[in-house]
Design a protein around this motif. Structure first.
Motif, mmCIF file in Angstrom:
data_model
loop_
_atom_site.group_PDB
_atom_site.id
_atom_site.type_symbol
_atom_site.label_atom_id
_atom_site.label_comp_id
_atom_site.label_asym_id
_atom_site.label_seq_id
_atom_site.Cartn_x
_atom_site.Cartn_y
_atom_site.Cartn_z
ATOM 1 N N ASP A 43 0.821 -1.212 0.000
ATOM 2 C CA ASP A 43 0.000 0.000 0.000
ATOM 3 C C ASP A 43 0.852 1.258 0.000
ATOM 4 O O ASP A 43 0.504 2.255 -0.628
ATOM 5 C CB ASP A 43 -0.989 -0.006 1.180
ATOM 6 C CG ASP A 43 -0.298 -0.256 2.502
ATOM 7 O OD1 ASP A 43 0.719 -0.974 2.490
ATOM 8 O OD2 ASP A 43 -0.759 0.249 3.531
ATOM 9 N N LEU A 44 2.009 1.202 0.705
ATOM 10 C CA LEU A 44 2.892 2.379 0.735
ATOM 11 C C LEU A 44 3.440 2.676 -0.659
ATOM 12 O O LEU A 44 3.475 3.836 -1.091
ATOM 13 C CB LEU A 44 4.050 2.154 1.707
ATOM 14 C CG LEU A 44 3.711 2.320 3.193
ATOM 15 C CD1 LEU A 44 4.943 2.089 4.043
ATOM 16 C CD2 LEU A 44 3.120 3.695 3.459
ATOM 17 N N ILE A 45 3.845 1.616 -1.374
ATOM 18 C CA ILE A 45 4.383 1.814 -2.726
ATOM 19 C C ILE A 45 3.328 2.449 -3.628
ATOM 20 O O ILE A 45 3.581 3.452 -4.308
ATOM 21 C CB ILE A 45 4.855 0.465 -3.318
ATOM 22 C CG1 ILE A 45 6.025 -0.086 -2.496
ATOM 23 C CG2 ILE A 45 5.251 0.617 -4.784
ATOM 24 C CD1 ILE A 45 6.455 -1.472 -2.898
ATOM 25 N N LEU B 47 0.502 14.889 -0.279
ATOM 26 C CA LEU B 47 -0.288 13.657 -0.375
ATOM 27 C C LEU B 47 0.501 12.462 0.130
ATOM 28 O O LEU B 47 -0.022 11.609 0.854
ATOM 29 C CB LEU B 47 -0.672 13.404 -1.839
ATOM 30 C CG LEU B 47 -2.087 13.726 -2.268
ATOM 31 C CD1 LEU B 47 -2.265 13.353 -3.724
ATOM 32 C CD2 LEU B 47 -3.092 12.968 -1.421
ATOM 33 N N ALA B 48 1.781 12.398 -0.274
ATOM 34 C CA ALA B 48 2.613 11.267 0.143
ATOM 35 C C ALA B 48 2.859 11.308 1.644
ATOM 36 O O ALA B 48 2.870 10.276 2.317
ATOM 37 C CB ALA B 48 3.944 11.294 -0.617
ATOM 38 N N TRP B 49 3.002 12.519 2.189
ATOM 39 C CA TRP B 49 3.304 12.672 3.603
ATOM 40 C C TRP B 49 2.065 12.365 4.458
ATOM 41 O O TRP B 49 2.159 11.831 5.558
ATOM 42 C CB TRP B 49 3.793 14.106 3.831
ATOM 43 C CG TRP B 49 3.995 14.502 5.242
ATOM 44 C CD1 TRP B 49 4.969 14.040 6.091
ATOM 45 C CD2 TRP B 49 3.219 15.438 6.002
ATOM 46 N NE1 TRP B 49 4.846 14.641 7.308
ATOM 47 C CE2 TRP B 49 3.775 15.511 7.288
ATOM 48 C CE3 TRP B 49 2.113 16.237 5.701
ATOM 49 C CZ2 TRP B 49 3.261 16.338 8.288
ATOM 50 C CZ3 TRP B 49 1.600 17.060 6.699
ATOM 51 C CH2 TRP B 49 2.169 17.105 7.967
ATOM 52 N N ALA B 50 0.873 12.682 3.912
ATOM 53 C CA ALA B 50 -0.364 12.561 4.681
ATOM 54 C C ALA B 50 -0.567 11.149 5.214
ATOM 55 O O ALA B 50 -0.976 10.956 6.359
ATOM 56 C CB ALA B 50 -1.554 12.976 3.817
ATOM 57 N N PRO C 247 -1.984 7.107 10.027
ATOM 58 C CA PRO C 247 -2.034 5.687 9.664
ATOM 59 C C PRO C 247 -3.377 5.026 9.929
ATOM 60 O O PRO C 247 -3.769 4.125 9.220
ATOM 61 C CB PRO C 247 -0.936 5.065 10.534
ATOM 62 C CG PRO C 247 -0.766 6.002 11.665
ATOM 63 C CD PRO C 247 -1.114 7.368 11.172
ATOM 64 N N GLU C 248 -4.132 5.487 10.941
ATOM 65 C CA GLU C 248 -5.363 4.790 11.303
ATOM 66 C C GLU C 248 -6.601 5.551 10.839
ATOM 67 O O GLU C 248 -7.693 5.302 11.307
ATOM 68 C CB GLU C 248 -5.429 4.586 12.817
ATOM 69 C CG GLU C 248 -4.303 3.731 13.377
ATOM 70 C CD GLU C 248 -4.259 2.350 12.738
ATOM 71 O OE1 GLU C 248 -5.336 1.762 12.503
ATOM 72 O OE2 GLU C 248 -3.151 1.877 12.450
ATOM 73 N N ALA C 249 -6.427 6.507 9.908
ATOM 74 C CA ALA C 249 -7.549 7.380 9.576
ATOM 75 C C ALA C 249 -8.634 6.675 8.781
ATOM 76 O O ALA C 249 -9.764 7.111 8.762
ATOM 77 C CB ALA C 249 -7.052 8.591 8.797
ATOM 78 N N ALA C 250 -8.288 5.576 8.121
ATOM 79 C CA ALA C 250 -9.220 4.997 7.156
ATOM 80 C C ALA C 250 -10.176 3.966 7.753
ATOM 81 O O ALA C 250 -10.865 3.294 7.024
ATOM 82 C CB ALA C 250 -8.436 4.381 6.009
ATOM 83 N N VAL C 251 -10.233 3.833 9.066
ATOM 84 C CA VAL C 251 -11.051 2.756 9.630
ATOM 85 C C VAL C 251 -12.348 3.270 10.252
ATOM 86 O O VAL C 251 -12.923 2.640 11.112
ATOM 87 C CB VAL C 251 -10.264 1.945 10.685
ATOM 88 C CG1 VAL C 251 -9.155 1.182 10.010
ATOM 89 C CG2 VAL C 251 -9.731 2.833 11.776
#
Lengths: 99, 302
Positions: free
Chosen positions: A3-5, B102-105, B110-114
């Protein structure tokens, strides 16, 4: 890990598309840039929904992306019709304005 | 091992995207865009999103590519754009800035999508279907999907208003085309119905089925069997409008039965969803075909 890639890929696509949309005057290239931009954002969403190979991913971002793909094709068709019309009538319109 | 695959696929996606955006020749750019869409679809299969990957391959790559090719025929080749140094610098800073943020966000959230996920899990039993994506699209967030159909119809109206011009001349496709058509057209209908039915439990659904149906309709259109001008266009228009009509009708009927808009009666969710999805499939197939072919009313313009 994947997912990171793919998250990075999404961010890269957004950057590329913004750059080309800002530096190219050609209408079709700009429409392509809009499509790449949308796919980049979709890639970020799909990567955010991923939670490991043995856990089912989050379905809500997937539904967002599906909706986005269909809306994008509608927008692309509309923009292409506008671009074709500009291309064809652009010169004629200018001539009429000169008279 | 899979990491090597991921990195190679990522590099291919970025490279094909850059080719699509910078190739001097239009056909080359559109071909690169088609390949780009397929590789992106592959990466989404890798991320466990086969529903989305199918839609991207069929609609985002295939149909958009066809639309682009059709439009590029009548357009002059791109002229190189003169860009001043400050303009270019501003574009680089904006693009790199947005991409960097966007890449840094993702690293800081890390847990924002749950947020939604537990809600989907808790309610999937009541939704009538076991594919969570279909449950979200046609039950939990059916309102969004209804409005999406309205967007499609609005785009179709715009294309119809803008493009009542000269007839596209079809190239002769040769003697092998009719036999090919006799296999492909029925096959696309079967495959479309299969994907529609499958969508309740496995990857698939109305959008993928509609895209496949559109493929079959396009094959008929290229063969000259299906015409999109003259009186023949009316049934296609009726199909294109039908999706919104059935969806709105179902929403209002559900309102009358249960008191809530788009809240299907208990126990009958699957029948409601399949009815709506069937109408959507036909409607999406017809709408996408009309978006591609444009619409011509006889004698609208010289």
């Amino acid at each position: 890990m994947p997912d990171l890639i793919y998250h990075g890929v999404g961010a890269g696509l957004v950057g590329m598309a913004l750059y080309r949309a800002a530096t190219c005057a050609d209408l079709l290239t700009r429409i392509l840039a809009l499509n790449v931009l949308a796919v980049g954002i979709a890639a970020v969403l799909v990567a955010a929904a991923y939670r490991g190979s043995d856990v089912p991913p989050d379905a809500v971002p997937h539904a967002f992306v599906l909706t986005g793909i269909v809306v994008l094709v509608a927008v692309t068709a509309a923009l292409l019709a506008l671009a074709e019309r500009l291309e064809r009538d652009g010169d004629a319109g200018r001539d009429n304005a000169d008279e | 091992m899979m990491t090597v695959f991921d990195v190679m696929l990522a590099a291919t996606i970025l490279w094909t995207a850059w080719t699509a955006l910078t190739a001097p020749d239009r056909t080359a750019a559109i071909a690169a865009f088609l390949v780009f869409g397929l590789f992106v679809g592959l990466s989404w299969v890798r991320l466990g999103a086969p529903d989305v990957a199918m839609a991207e391959a069929a609609i985002g790559s295939g149909l958009t590519g066809a639309l682009l090719l059709r439009a590029s025929r009548g357009m002059t080749p791109p002229a190189p754009t003169r860009v001043t140094a400050p303009h270019r610098a501003a574009a680089v800073i904006t693009a790199a800035g947005v991409a960097g943020v966007l890449a840094w966000a993702v690293l800081v959230l890390p847990e924002a999508a749950v947020v939604y996920d537990p809600l989907v899990d808790a309610n999937i039993g009541d939704s009538g279907v076991s594919n969570p994506v279909t449950a979200v699209l046609l039950n939990f967030r059916a309102w969004d999907t209804l409005l999406e159909l309205v967007v499609l119809l609005a785009a179709l109206l715009l294309v119809a208003a803008l493009r009542p011009i000269r007839a596209a001349r079809m190239a002769d496709l040769g003697p092998l085309y009719p036999p090919f058509l006799r296999i492909m057209a029925p096959l696309s209908i079967f495959l479309s119905a299969h994907l529609l039915w499958l969508g309740t439990s496995d990857p698939g659904g109305a959008f993928q089925a509609g895209a496949v149906l559109c493929g079959g309709l396009l094959a008929l259109f290229f063969g000259g069997t299906l015409k999109t001008d003259g009186p023949d266009v009316m049934p296609l228009w009726a199909l294109a409008v039908m999706g919104v009509v059935v969806f709105v009708g179902a929403g209002l009927l559900a309102e009358a039965l249960t008191g809530t808009l788009l809240e299907y009666p208990d126990g009958a969710d699957k029948a409601w969803i399949l009815t709506i999805e069937s109408a959507l499939t036909l409607s999406i197939g017809a709408t996408l075909l009309l978006l591609f072919s444009g619409l011509r009313q006889g004698g609208a313009r010289p």
